[in-house]
Design an enzyme around this catalytic site. Structure first.
Site, mmCIF file in Angstrom:
data_model
loop_
_atom_site.group_PDB
_atom_site.id
_atom_site.type_symbol
_atom_site.label_atom_id
_atom_site.label_comp_id
_atom_site.label_asym_id
_atom_site.label_seq_id
_atom_site.Cartn_x
_atom_site.Cartn_y
_atom_site.Cartn_z
ATOM 1 N N LYS A 1 0.855 -1.201 0.000
ATOM 2 C CA LYS A 1 0.000 0.000 0.000
ATOM 3 C C LYS A 1 0.887 1.245 0.000
ATOM 4 O O LYS A 1 1.939 1.265 0.674
ATOM 5 C CB LYS A 1 -0.873 -0.042 1.243
ATOM 6 N N SER B 1 -9.515 -0.813 7.462
ATOM 7 C CA SER B 1 -8.985 -0.587 6.121
ATOM 8 C C SER B 1 -8.315 -1.749 5.423
ATOM 9 O O SER B 1 -8.006 -1.635 4.240
ATOM 10 C CB SER B 1 -8.027 0.607 6.144
ATOM 11 N N SER C 1 -9.455 1.625 3.264
ATOM 12 C CA SER C 1 -8.622 2.402 2.383
ATOM 13 C C SER C 1 -7.580 1.567 1.619
ATOM 14 O O SER C 1 -6.933 2.107 0.721
ATOM 15 C CB SER C 1 -7.909 3.497 3.165
#
Lengths: 478, 477
Positions: free
Chosen positions: A75, A174, A150
């Protein structure tokens, strides 16, 4: 050779060891897949770097890394040396870290190969991966739908076979929520188990890094590599000994007590999900587990507590982006220091980020501190006590990950905080949790459930999740 | 002055001292301030995204040591908090400090007031925190530059009770505090390097009043003289304001040393809202009882204790003991010399006389303790006389020679043979009959001339006591 990208992590490691294919071969296949992807799950792809690294590995004598030759992605809020790390924000769109995050260096040392950095909600604030300076991430299951967030890019990538596993971050769900929506396995380990060094902070007492994988076994394997003490993270748990989370994963669930909340069946939860939770309870019962009714701590209050604490910490963690040492600096003419700060930050941050910073600043201010922050901290403590009680009567909590099976792109959630009620309490109380898909709806969307256990009892999570996964694979659907 | 127009001043002090650690408070960068700008920096003290702080355990030890030396209660549990504000010299846009739970509390420091009384200045708290970077403003180019070498350097903040009523006591307190911190090894306190900074909080109240007035804060005072002047000026300013029927506005001030007046520092903001909350990236600071005891045992002898020893054991005068303990390096040097000699008085004289005179700005002592001790011993044992001893200090300064060898090589040994001296005296008397005549006619100073001539003839080596005695004998006959 059949599609190498369909292999899971364990199979890749075995395949390379057995010389069925090389690191360079599987890496090229992944790069090809990435180039064909229209999901916008990657912000940066390390094309040349990863090929040359793969070739180096193929030529090296020492091929003993636990994740030798396994291509992965990370990420974009996790620092990678020499590779842009943007947090999907204009503020850091050109930022290049000088060092790797601790977890990235562990993966590199284990022989894994970094394919690139994945798209996300800006600064990890969001649950749709639509709020990104680099555009929306699309769900591989249906591109008109959101991946969730996210860690949307990370989840989408694993789901779409553009990486073998990925790292995400979880502050209030997330990792787990996008994993649920993308039909992959997402683990949020216990806070402090994986070092936060190199994770660009959102909420320091809530943030956790975790693996997103296609199987539960892979999740346990990656965790074994990542769960190491880091002296550079003061909150990092002091090491006991190296834990191999794959050991005992096949033990089954006999004798385990599974807590199922009585209060999850409310209006906002999709039917399919409710059915899935019930079915999973049945499956676990068949495996010899005992079902125990438990209560979740007041979900609405918990959601508010999460929002106060996460925004408060975020307002402080994001204050360093002041256009002085790095990051976006407004090119408009400024008269004074205040203007420099205001223009750069107003322009560099997106709307959601700004809203959360403002709210966080308010709850810490003289006016808001007693009313909001102090109270939230007290309730957080009470919430932890509640779950300590719960785990004295059960080993794992079984509940939904997310109330919905799908999120159309552009969906305006009337009450975004309530949608987080199944995922925020684990961050607040430092509990580990895993989400996995246990079925599909008629329209093909994944139906996922979540298991939560007491701090540092990831072993129980893996046992239960593995049992469910294998049982369902065996053909008996939900 | 203590009372002005019926008002008295209430003064509290916040002292920031840089700790003697090799590395910064929350990272492993060096604390050296003399290096090239921005050469001692890393992602942590530059607040790069993803970086985390790690507590410097030596800094904790020094804070506890300071607390013990200042008679504080040491808190077994203390914690870090974030103080949030924006400024270019503050990379994280928050300072990690200890707001809610400081490491030390409720201490005191005894000082001597102008009236020669002992005053117990209360110390409210001592806490750990990190320093900010340094800004350099160039007015000609309108550019401000930032050096982050200082960013993250460990500090302790020592907050006094608002117990002072006059500037003289404040200066006494600061001098004593500095001495305690230097002697205990906590900080070098070099004011010119910014290692010891003092902010003054001052308000005024009517003599018979107990309510506290509005206070102002005076910052950036970098000498005791300016601190004293600033306090005096601000005291008068506040009282005059109130007497005119106006209010004192709470603000931060700077002191103009030329105009001898205080001026507001920042145009807006009075009490900033720092939004303090516990630092989530750090574990609490836990020190147990045995740790504290160990720090107590390791506490070096402080100036007061040395002063007592010098006056009581070595029978030096207060002035002498004071001169030796004013500066720790001098006192340490004295201690070193004591290993080689017991001639403490002579030693003291040589140090306060010759060594003080010869010492340079960098405080480098150019004669070894062993050598100086030797000179003192030889002097007391009449091997050399006092003026030779003084000469020797300069002659051996910055030279790698042994005292004993040098004395032998240069024939500096005192002449103690009475017979030889007698011959010289007789000779001198014969050659200075005018002086003898003058003395016999009542000019007492003429004797000095004769004694001087004897010393000169003996090349300064004659034992002055014997010379004096013999000259006296001859002249009285």
């Amino acid at each position: 050779m059949s599609d190498l990208t369909k292999l899971d992590v364990r199979q890749i490691v075995d395949g390379i060891k057995d010389k069925q294919f090389s690191c360079a071969e599987i890496t090229s296949e992944y790069l090809k897949k990435i180039s064909l992807s229209s999901l916008n799950e990657y912000i940066t792809v390390c094309k040349e770097d990863v090929i040359s690294k793969a070739q180096k590995l193929d030529n090296s004598k020492d091929k003993n890394g636990i994740l030798f030759g396994v291509p992965f992605c990370v990420k974009d809020n996790i620092c990678t040396r020499g590779i842009k790390t943007t947090c999907a924000s204009k503020m850091l769109s050109d930022f290049v870290p000088v060092g790797d995050a601790f977890c990235v260096s562990l993966l590199n040392d284990s022989g894994a190969l970094l394919l690139g950095k994945t798209n996300m909600d800006e600064f990890a604030m969001g649950s749709t991966s639509e709020i990104s300076f680099f555009g929306t991430v699309k769900n591989p299951i249906n591109q008109n739908f959101s991946t969730g967030g996210s860690s949307g890019g990370s989840a989408a990538s694993v789901s779409a076979f553009t990486s073998a596993f990925s790292l995400g971050s979880d502050t209030g769900g997330s990792i787990r929520q996008p994993s649920a929506l993308c039909s992959v396995v997402g683990l949020k380990p216990t806070y402090s188990l994986i070092s936060r060094n190199g994770l660009i902070a959102y909420a320091s007492s809530l943030d956790t890094i975790g693996p997103i994988t296609r199987t539960v076994y892979d999740s346990a394997l990656i965790l074994s590599v990542l769960a190491k003490h880091d002296a550079n993270d003061s909150t990092s748990r002091a090491s006991l000994k190296d834990t191999h989370y794959t050991l005992g994963i096949e033990d089954g669930v006999k004798g385990l007590k599974i807590g199922v909340p009585e209060d999850i069946f409310f209006d906002g939860v999709d039917e399919d999900i409710i059915k899935a939770v019930t079915s999973c309870a049945e499956i676990l019962k068949r495996g010899g587990a005992q079902i125990v009714p438990i209560k979740l701590y007041n979900p609405e209050i918990t959601a508010s507590v999460y929002s106060v604490i996460s925004c408060a910490e975020a307002s402080s963690n994001l204050a360093r982006y002041d256009a002085i040492r790095y990051g976006y600096c407004s090119d408009k003419k400024v008269q004074n220091l205040d203007e420099l700060y205001c223009l750069s930050r107003s322009d560099g941050f997106g709307e959601v980020v700004k809203k959360r910073i403002l709210f966080g600043t308010y709850v810490l201010s003289q006016e808001g501190y007693e009313k909001y922050y102090k109270k939230a901290v007290q309730i957080r403590s009470i919430t932890s006590d509640h779950y300590r009680q719960v785990f004295s009567v059960c080993d794992c909590i079984l509940c939904p990950t997310y109330p919905k099976v799908s999120l159309p792109l552009g969906y305006q959630d009337k009450n975004p905080y309530l949608s987080d009620i199944f995922t925020v309490f684990q961050n607040l109380c430092h509990l580990p949790a895993i989400s996995l898909s246990v079925g599909k709806t008629t329209s093909g969307f994944p139906v996922s459930v979540q298991l939560t256990s007491n701090s540092f009892r990831e072993d129980l999570l893996f046992k239960s999740a593995y049992f469910l996964e294998q049982y369902i694979k065996g053909g008996v659907g939900v | 002055m203590k009372i002005y127009k019926g008002y008295r001043a209430i003064i509290g002090l916040e002292v920031h001292a840089e700790l003697c650690t090799d590395t910064k408070m929350f990272c492993r960068c060096k604390t050296s301030s003399d290096d090239e700008p921005n050469s001692n920096i890393c992602p942590v003290c530059m607040a790069f995204p993803g970086s985390l702080p790690i507590t410097n355990t030596k800094a904790v030890e020094l804070a506890v040591t300071a607390g013990i030396a200042l008679n504080c209660k040491i808190n077994c549990y203390s914690r870090f908090d974030r103080k949030n504000y924006f400024y270019p010299d503050l990379p994280k846009a928050y300072q990690i400090t200890q707001f809610y739970h400081p490491i030390c509390e409720n201490g005191f420091l005894d000082i001597k007031t102008q009236d020669n009384e002992i005053f117990r200045a209360g110390i409210t708290r001592i806490h750990l925190e990190e320093d900010a970077g340094k800004l350099f403003h160039d007015i000609s180019t309108n550019i401000t530059q930032i050096d982050f070498n200082r960013s993250g350097v460990p500090l302790i903040e020592i907050v006094s009770e608002p117990c002072f009523n006059n500037s003289a006591d404040v200066v006494e307190y600061l001098k004593k505090l500095r001495s305690v911190l230097i002697y205990s090894g906590v900080s070098k306190c070099r004011m010119n390097k910014g290692e010891f900074r003092c902010d003054v909080n001052i308000s005024v109240q009517k003599q018979d009043d107990t309510t506290l007035g509005t206070r102002t804060e005076i910052k950036n005072l970098n000498s005791f003289k300016f601190i004293q002047n600033a306090i005096d000026a601000e005291f008068i300013r506040q009282v005059d304001l109130l007497c005119e029927g106006n209010d004192v506005i709470q603000q931060t001030l700077r002191f103009d040393t030329v105009l001898c007046k205080t001026f507001p520092m920042r145009s807006k903001e009075n009490s900033a809202d720092y939004r303090y909350f516990p630092e989530p990236d750090l574990k609490p600071v836990i020190v147990d009882v045995s740790y504290i005891q160990n720090c107590r045992r390791a506490l070096p002898e402080l100036a007061d204790a040395r002063f007592k020893r010098y006056t009581e054991k070595y029978l030096l005068s207060d002035t002498q003991a004071d001169a030796l303990t004013q500066n720790k390096e001098i006192s340490d040097y004295f201690e070193q010399c004591l290993k080689y000699t017991q001639s403490t008085k002579t030693l003291c004289d040589l140090i306060t006389g010759e060594v003080f005179r010869l010492i340079d700005d960098k405080f480098v002592i150019g004669i070894s303790a062993e050598n100086l001790a030797c000179i003192a011993s030889f002097c007391d044992n009449a091997v050399i006389n006092a003026s030779t001893a003084k000469r020797l200090v300069s002659e051996l300064w910055n030279k790698n020679l042994s005292t004993e060898q040098y004395i032998k090589d240069n024939d500096l040994e005192q002449l103690n043979d009475e017979e030889v001296i007698r011959k010289i005296v007789i000779c001198v008397l014969e050659q200075n009959s005018k002086a003898v005549g003058d003395f016999k006619n009542g000019k007492v100073n003429a004797k000095k001339t004769i004694v001087g001539a004897v010393m000169a003839k003996s090349k300064g080596k004659a034992n002055p006591v014997i010379v004096q005695k013999l000259v006296d004998d001859f002249l009285s006959n």
